[in-house]
Write a protein that holds these residues in place. Structure first.
Motif, PDB file in Angstrom:
ATOM      1  N   LEU A 131      54.855 -15.544-112.688  1.00  0.00           N
ATOM      2  CA  LEU A 131      55.043 -16.980-112.465  1.00  0.00           C
ATOM      3  C   LEU A 131      55.502 -17.711-113.716  1.00  0.00           C
ATOM      4  CD1 LEU A 131      51.895 -17.533-110.256  1.00  0.00           C
ATOM      5  CD2 LEU A 131      54.258 -17.203-109.511  1.00  0.00           C
ATOM      6  N   GLY A 132      55.377 -17.063-114.879  1.00  0.00           N
ATOM      7  CA  GLY A 132      55.808 -17.666-116.132  1.00  0.00           C
ATOM      8  C   GLY A 132      57.247 -17.339-116.468  1.00  0.00           C
ATOM      9  N   SER A 133      57.975 -16.777-115.524  1.00  0.00           N
ATOM     10  CA  SER A 133      59.395 -16.494-115.721  1.00  0.00           C
ATOM     11  C   SER A 133      60.171 -17.002-114.508  1.00  0.00           C
ATOM     12  CB  SER A 133      59.621 -14.991-115.930  1.00  0.00           C
ATOM     13  OG  SER A 133      59.111 -14.268-114.838  1.00  0.00           O
ATOM     14  N   ALA A 134      61.490 -17.047-114.664  1.00  0.00           N
ATOM     15  CA  ALA A 134      62.335 -17.600-113.600  1.00  0.00           C
ATOM     16  C   ALA A 134      62.396 -16.664-112.394  1.00  0.00           C
ATOM     17  CB  ALA A 134      63.737 -17.847-114.133  1.00  0.00           C
ATOM     18  N   ILE A 135      62.395 -17.265-111.227  1.00  0.00           N
ATOM     19  CA  ILE A 135      62.633 -16.553-109.971  1.00  0.00           C
ATOM     20  C   ILE A 135      63.799 -17.276-109.310  1.00  0.00           C
ATOM     21  CG2 ILE A 135      61.706 -15.980-107.696  1.00  0.00           C
ATOM     22  CD1 ILE A 135      58.935 -15.823-108.958  1.00  0.00           C
ATOM     23  N   ARG A 136      64.895 -16.569-109.114  1.00  0.00           N
ATOM     24  CA  ARG A 136      66.133 -17.191-108.648  1.00  0.00           C
ATOM     25  C   ARG A 136      66.003 -17.814-107.257  1.00  0.00           C
ATOM     26  NH1 ARG A 136      71.264 -17.120-110.188  1.00  0.00           N
ATOM     27  NH2 ARG A 136      70.950 -15.529-111.758  1.00  0.00           N
ATOM     28  N   THR A 137      65.388 -17.103-106.334  1.00  0.00           N
ATOM     29  CA  THR A 137      65.305 -17.563-104.948  1.00  0.00           C
ATOM     30  C   THR A 137      63.975 -18.262-104.689  1.00  0.00           C
ATOM     31  OG1 THR A 137      66.632 -15.664-104.294  1.00  0.00           O
ATOM     32  CG2 THR A 137      65.478 -16.832-102.544  1.00  0.00           C
ATOM     33  N   ARG A 138      64.045 -19.443-104.107  1.00  0.00           N
ATOM     34  CA  ARG A 138      62.826 -20.186-103.763  1.00  0.00           C
ATOM     35  C   ARG A 138      62.140 -19.487-102.595  1.00  0.00           C
ATOM     36  NH1 ARG A 138      60.388 -24.615-105.174  1.00  0.00           N
ATOM     37  NH2 ARG A 138      59.476 -26.072-103.697  1.00  0.00           N
ATOM     38  N   ARG A 139      60.828 -19.290-102.725  1.00  0.00           N
ATOM     39  CA  ARG A 139      60.080 -18.603-101.676  1.00  0.00           C
ATOM     40  C   ARG A 139      58.623 -19.036-101.704  1.00  0.00           C
ATOM     41  NH1 ARG A 139      57.172 -14.410-104.173  1.00  0.00           N
ATOM     42  NH2 ARG A 139      58.008 -13.754-106.171  1.00  0.00           N
ATOM     43  N   ALA A 140      57.925 -18.739-100.633  1.00  0.00           N
ATOM     44  CA  ALA A 140      56.497 -19.043-100.549  1.00  0.00           C
ATOM     45  C   ALA A 140      55.720 -18.039-101.395  1.00  0.00           C
ATOM     46  CB  ALA A 140      56.028 -18.984 -99.101  1.00  0.00           C
ATOM     47  N   TYR A 141      54.734 -18.533-102.127  1.00  0.00           N
ATOM     48  CA  TYR A 141      53.858 -17.647-102.890  1.00  0.00           C
ATOM     49  C   TYR A 141      52.935 -16.925-101.920  1.00  0.00           C
ATOM     50  CZ  TYR A 141      50.458 -15.912-106.218  1.00  0.00           C
ATOM     51  OH  TYR A 141      49.638 -15.090-106.953  1.00  0.00           O
ATOM     52  N   GLU A 142      52.842 -15.607-102.076  1.00  0.00           N
ATOM     53  CA  GLU A 142      52.040 -14.804-101.153  1.00  0.00           C
ATOM     54  C   GLU A 142      50.918 -14.039-101.837  1.00  0.00           C
ATOM     55  OE1 GLU A 142      54.900 -12.443 -99.063  1.00  0.00           O
ATOM     56  OE2 GLU A 142      55.584 -14.142 -97.871  1.00  0.00           O
ATOM     57  N   GLY A 143      50.537 -14.441-103.023  1.00  0.00           N
ATOM     58  CA  GLY A 143      49.382 -13.822-103.658  1.00  0.00           C
ATOM     59  C   GLY A 143      49.760 -12.828-104.715  1.00  0.00           C
ATOM     60  N   PRO A 144      48.792 -12.226-105.338  1.00  0.00           N
ATOM     61  CA  PRO A 144      47.410 -12.015-104.934  1.00  0.00           C
ATOM     62  C   PRO A 144      46.439 -13.131-105.343  1.00  0.00           C
ATOM     63  CG  PRO A 144      47.819 -10.765-106.908  1.00  0.00           C
ATOM     64  CD  PRO A 144      49.122 -11.428-106.529  1.00  0.00           C
TER      65      PRO A 144
END
Length: 160
Positions: A131-144
């Motif tokens: 979570l402290g780095s970039a994620i290109r595609t927006r998506r729902a967080y699914e855990g853990p």
């Protein structure tokens, strides 16, 4: 619930009643049964979304729960902040409780509500994913780790 089933049986199966009365009884029984479901079963859940901008961390801010009053023995609803299933009161339900100083990551907002991710008992943010780095595609967080919605009045941003 047993009484609603009994009412349904009497109002829909009693042959002494007219077909119209049995139909009304059936509708009444359905309404009675629906009204007995717990509110949580009828509540909504809005996922916490992460990523979507390659220039920023998936959750760009970190913070802590703050400004809660002290826990008072005479008031069982004091001293904690409800983590909600969506940005607001009803129809969203309480999913968890956080306390002053509990760490959170803020991933977005909707009005006065902050979409947050936080470690559960026995977890650290290292367990929550990248979570402290970039994620290109927006998506729902699914855990853990856990996620939900907090009112911004009780969130103190510490970085980001």
């Amino acid at each position: 619930m047993r009484s609603e089933i009994g009412i349904h049986f009497v109002l829909t199966r009693d042959r002494r009643l007219s077909p119209a009365a049995r139909a009304v009884g059936s509708v009444l029984a359905i309404l009675l049964t629906a009204s007995t479901f717990p509110a949580q079963a009828q509540s909504k859940r809005v996922p916490v979304m992460i990523g979507g901008n390659p220039q920023f961390d998936a959750c760009p801010s970190s913070g802590v729960v703050a400004r809660l009053g002290p826990k008072r023995a005479e008031d069982p609803k004091s001293g904690f902040l409800s983590v909600r299933s969506g940005p607001g009161g009803a129809p969203y339900f309480e999913m968890d409780r956080l306390f002053n100083g509990d760490p959170i990551l803020v991933c977005g907002s909707e009005g006065p509500w902050q979409a947050v991710i936080y470690p559960g008992r026995g977890q650290t943010f290292d367990d929550c994913g990248q979570l402290g780095s970039a994620i290109r595609t927006r998506r729902a967080y699914e855990g853990p780790c856990r996620s939900g919605w907090l009112h911004r009045n009780y969130v103190e941003i510490t970085s980001g």
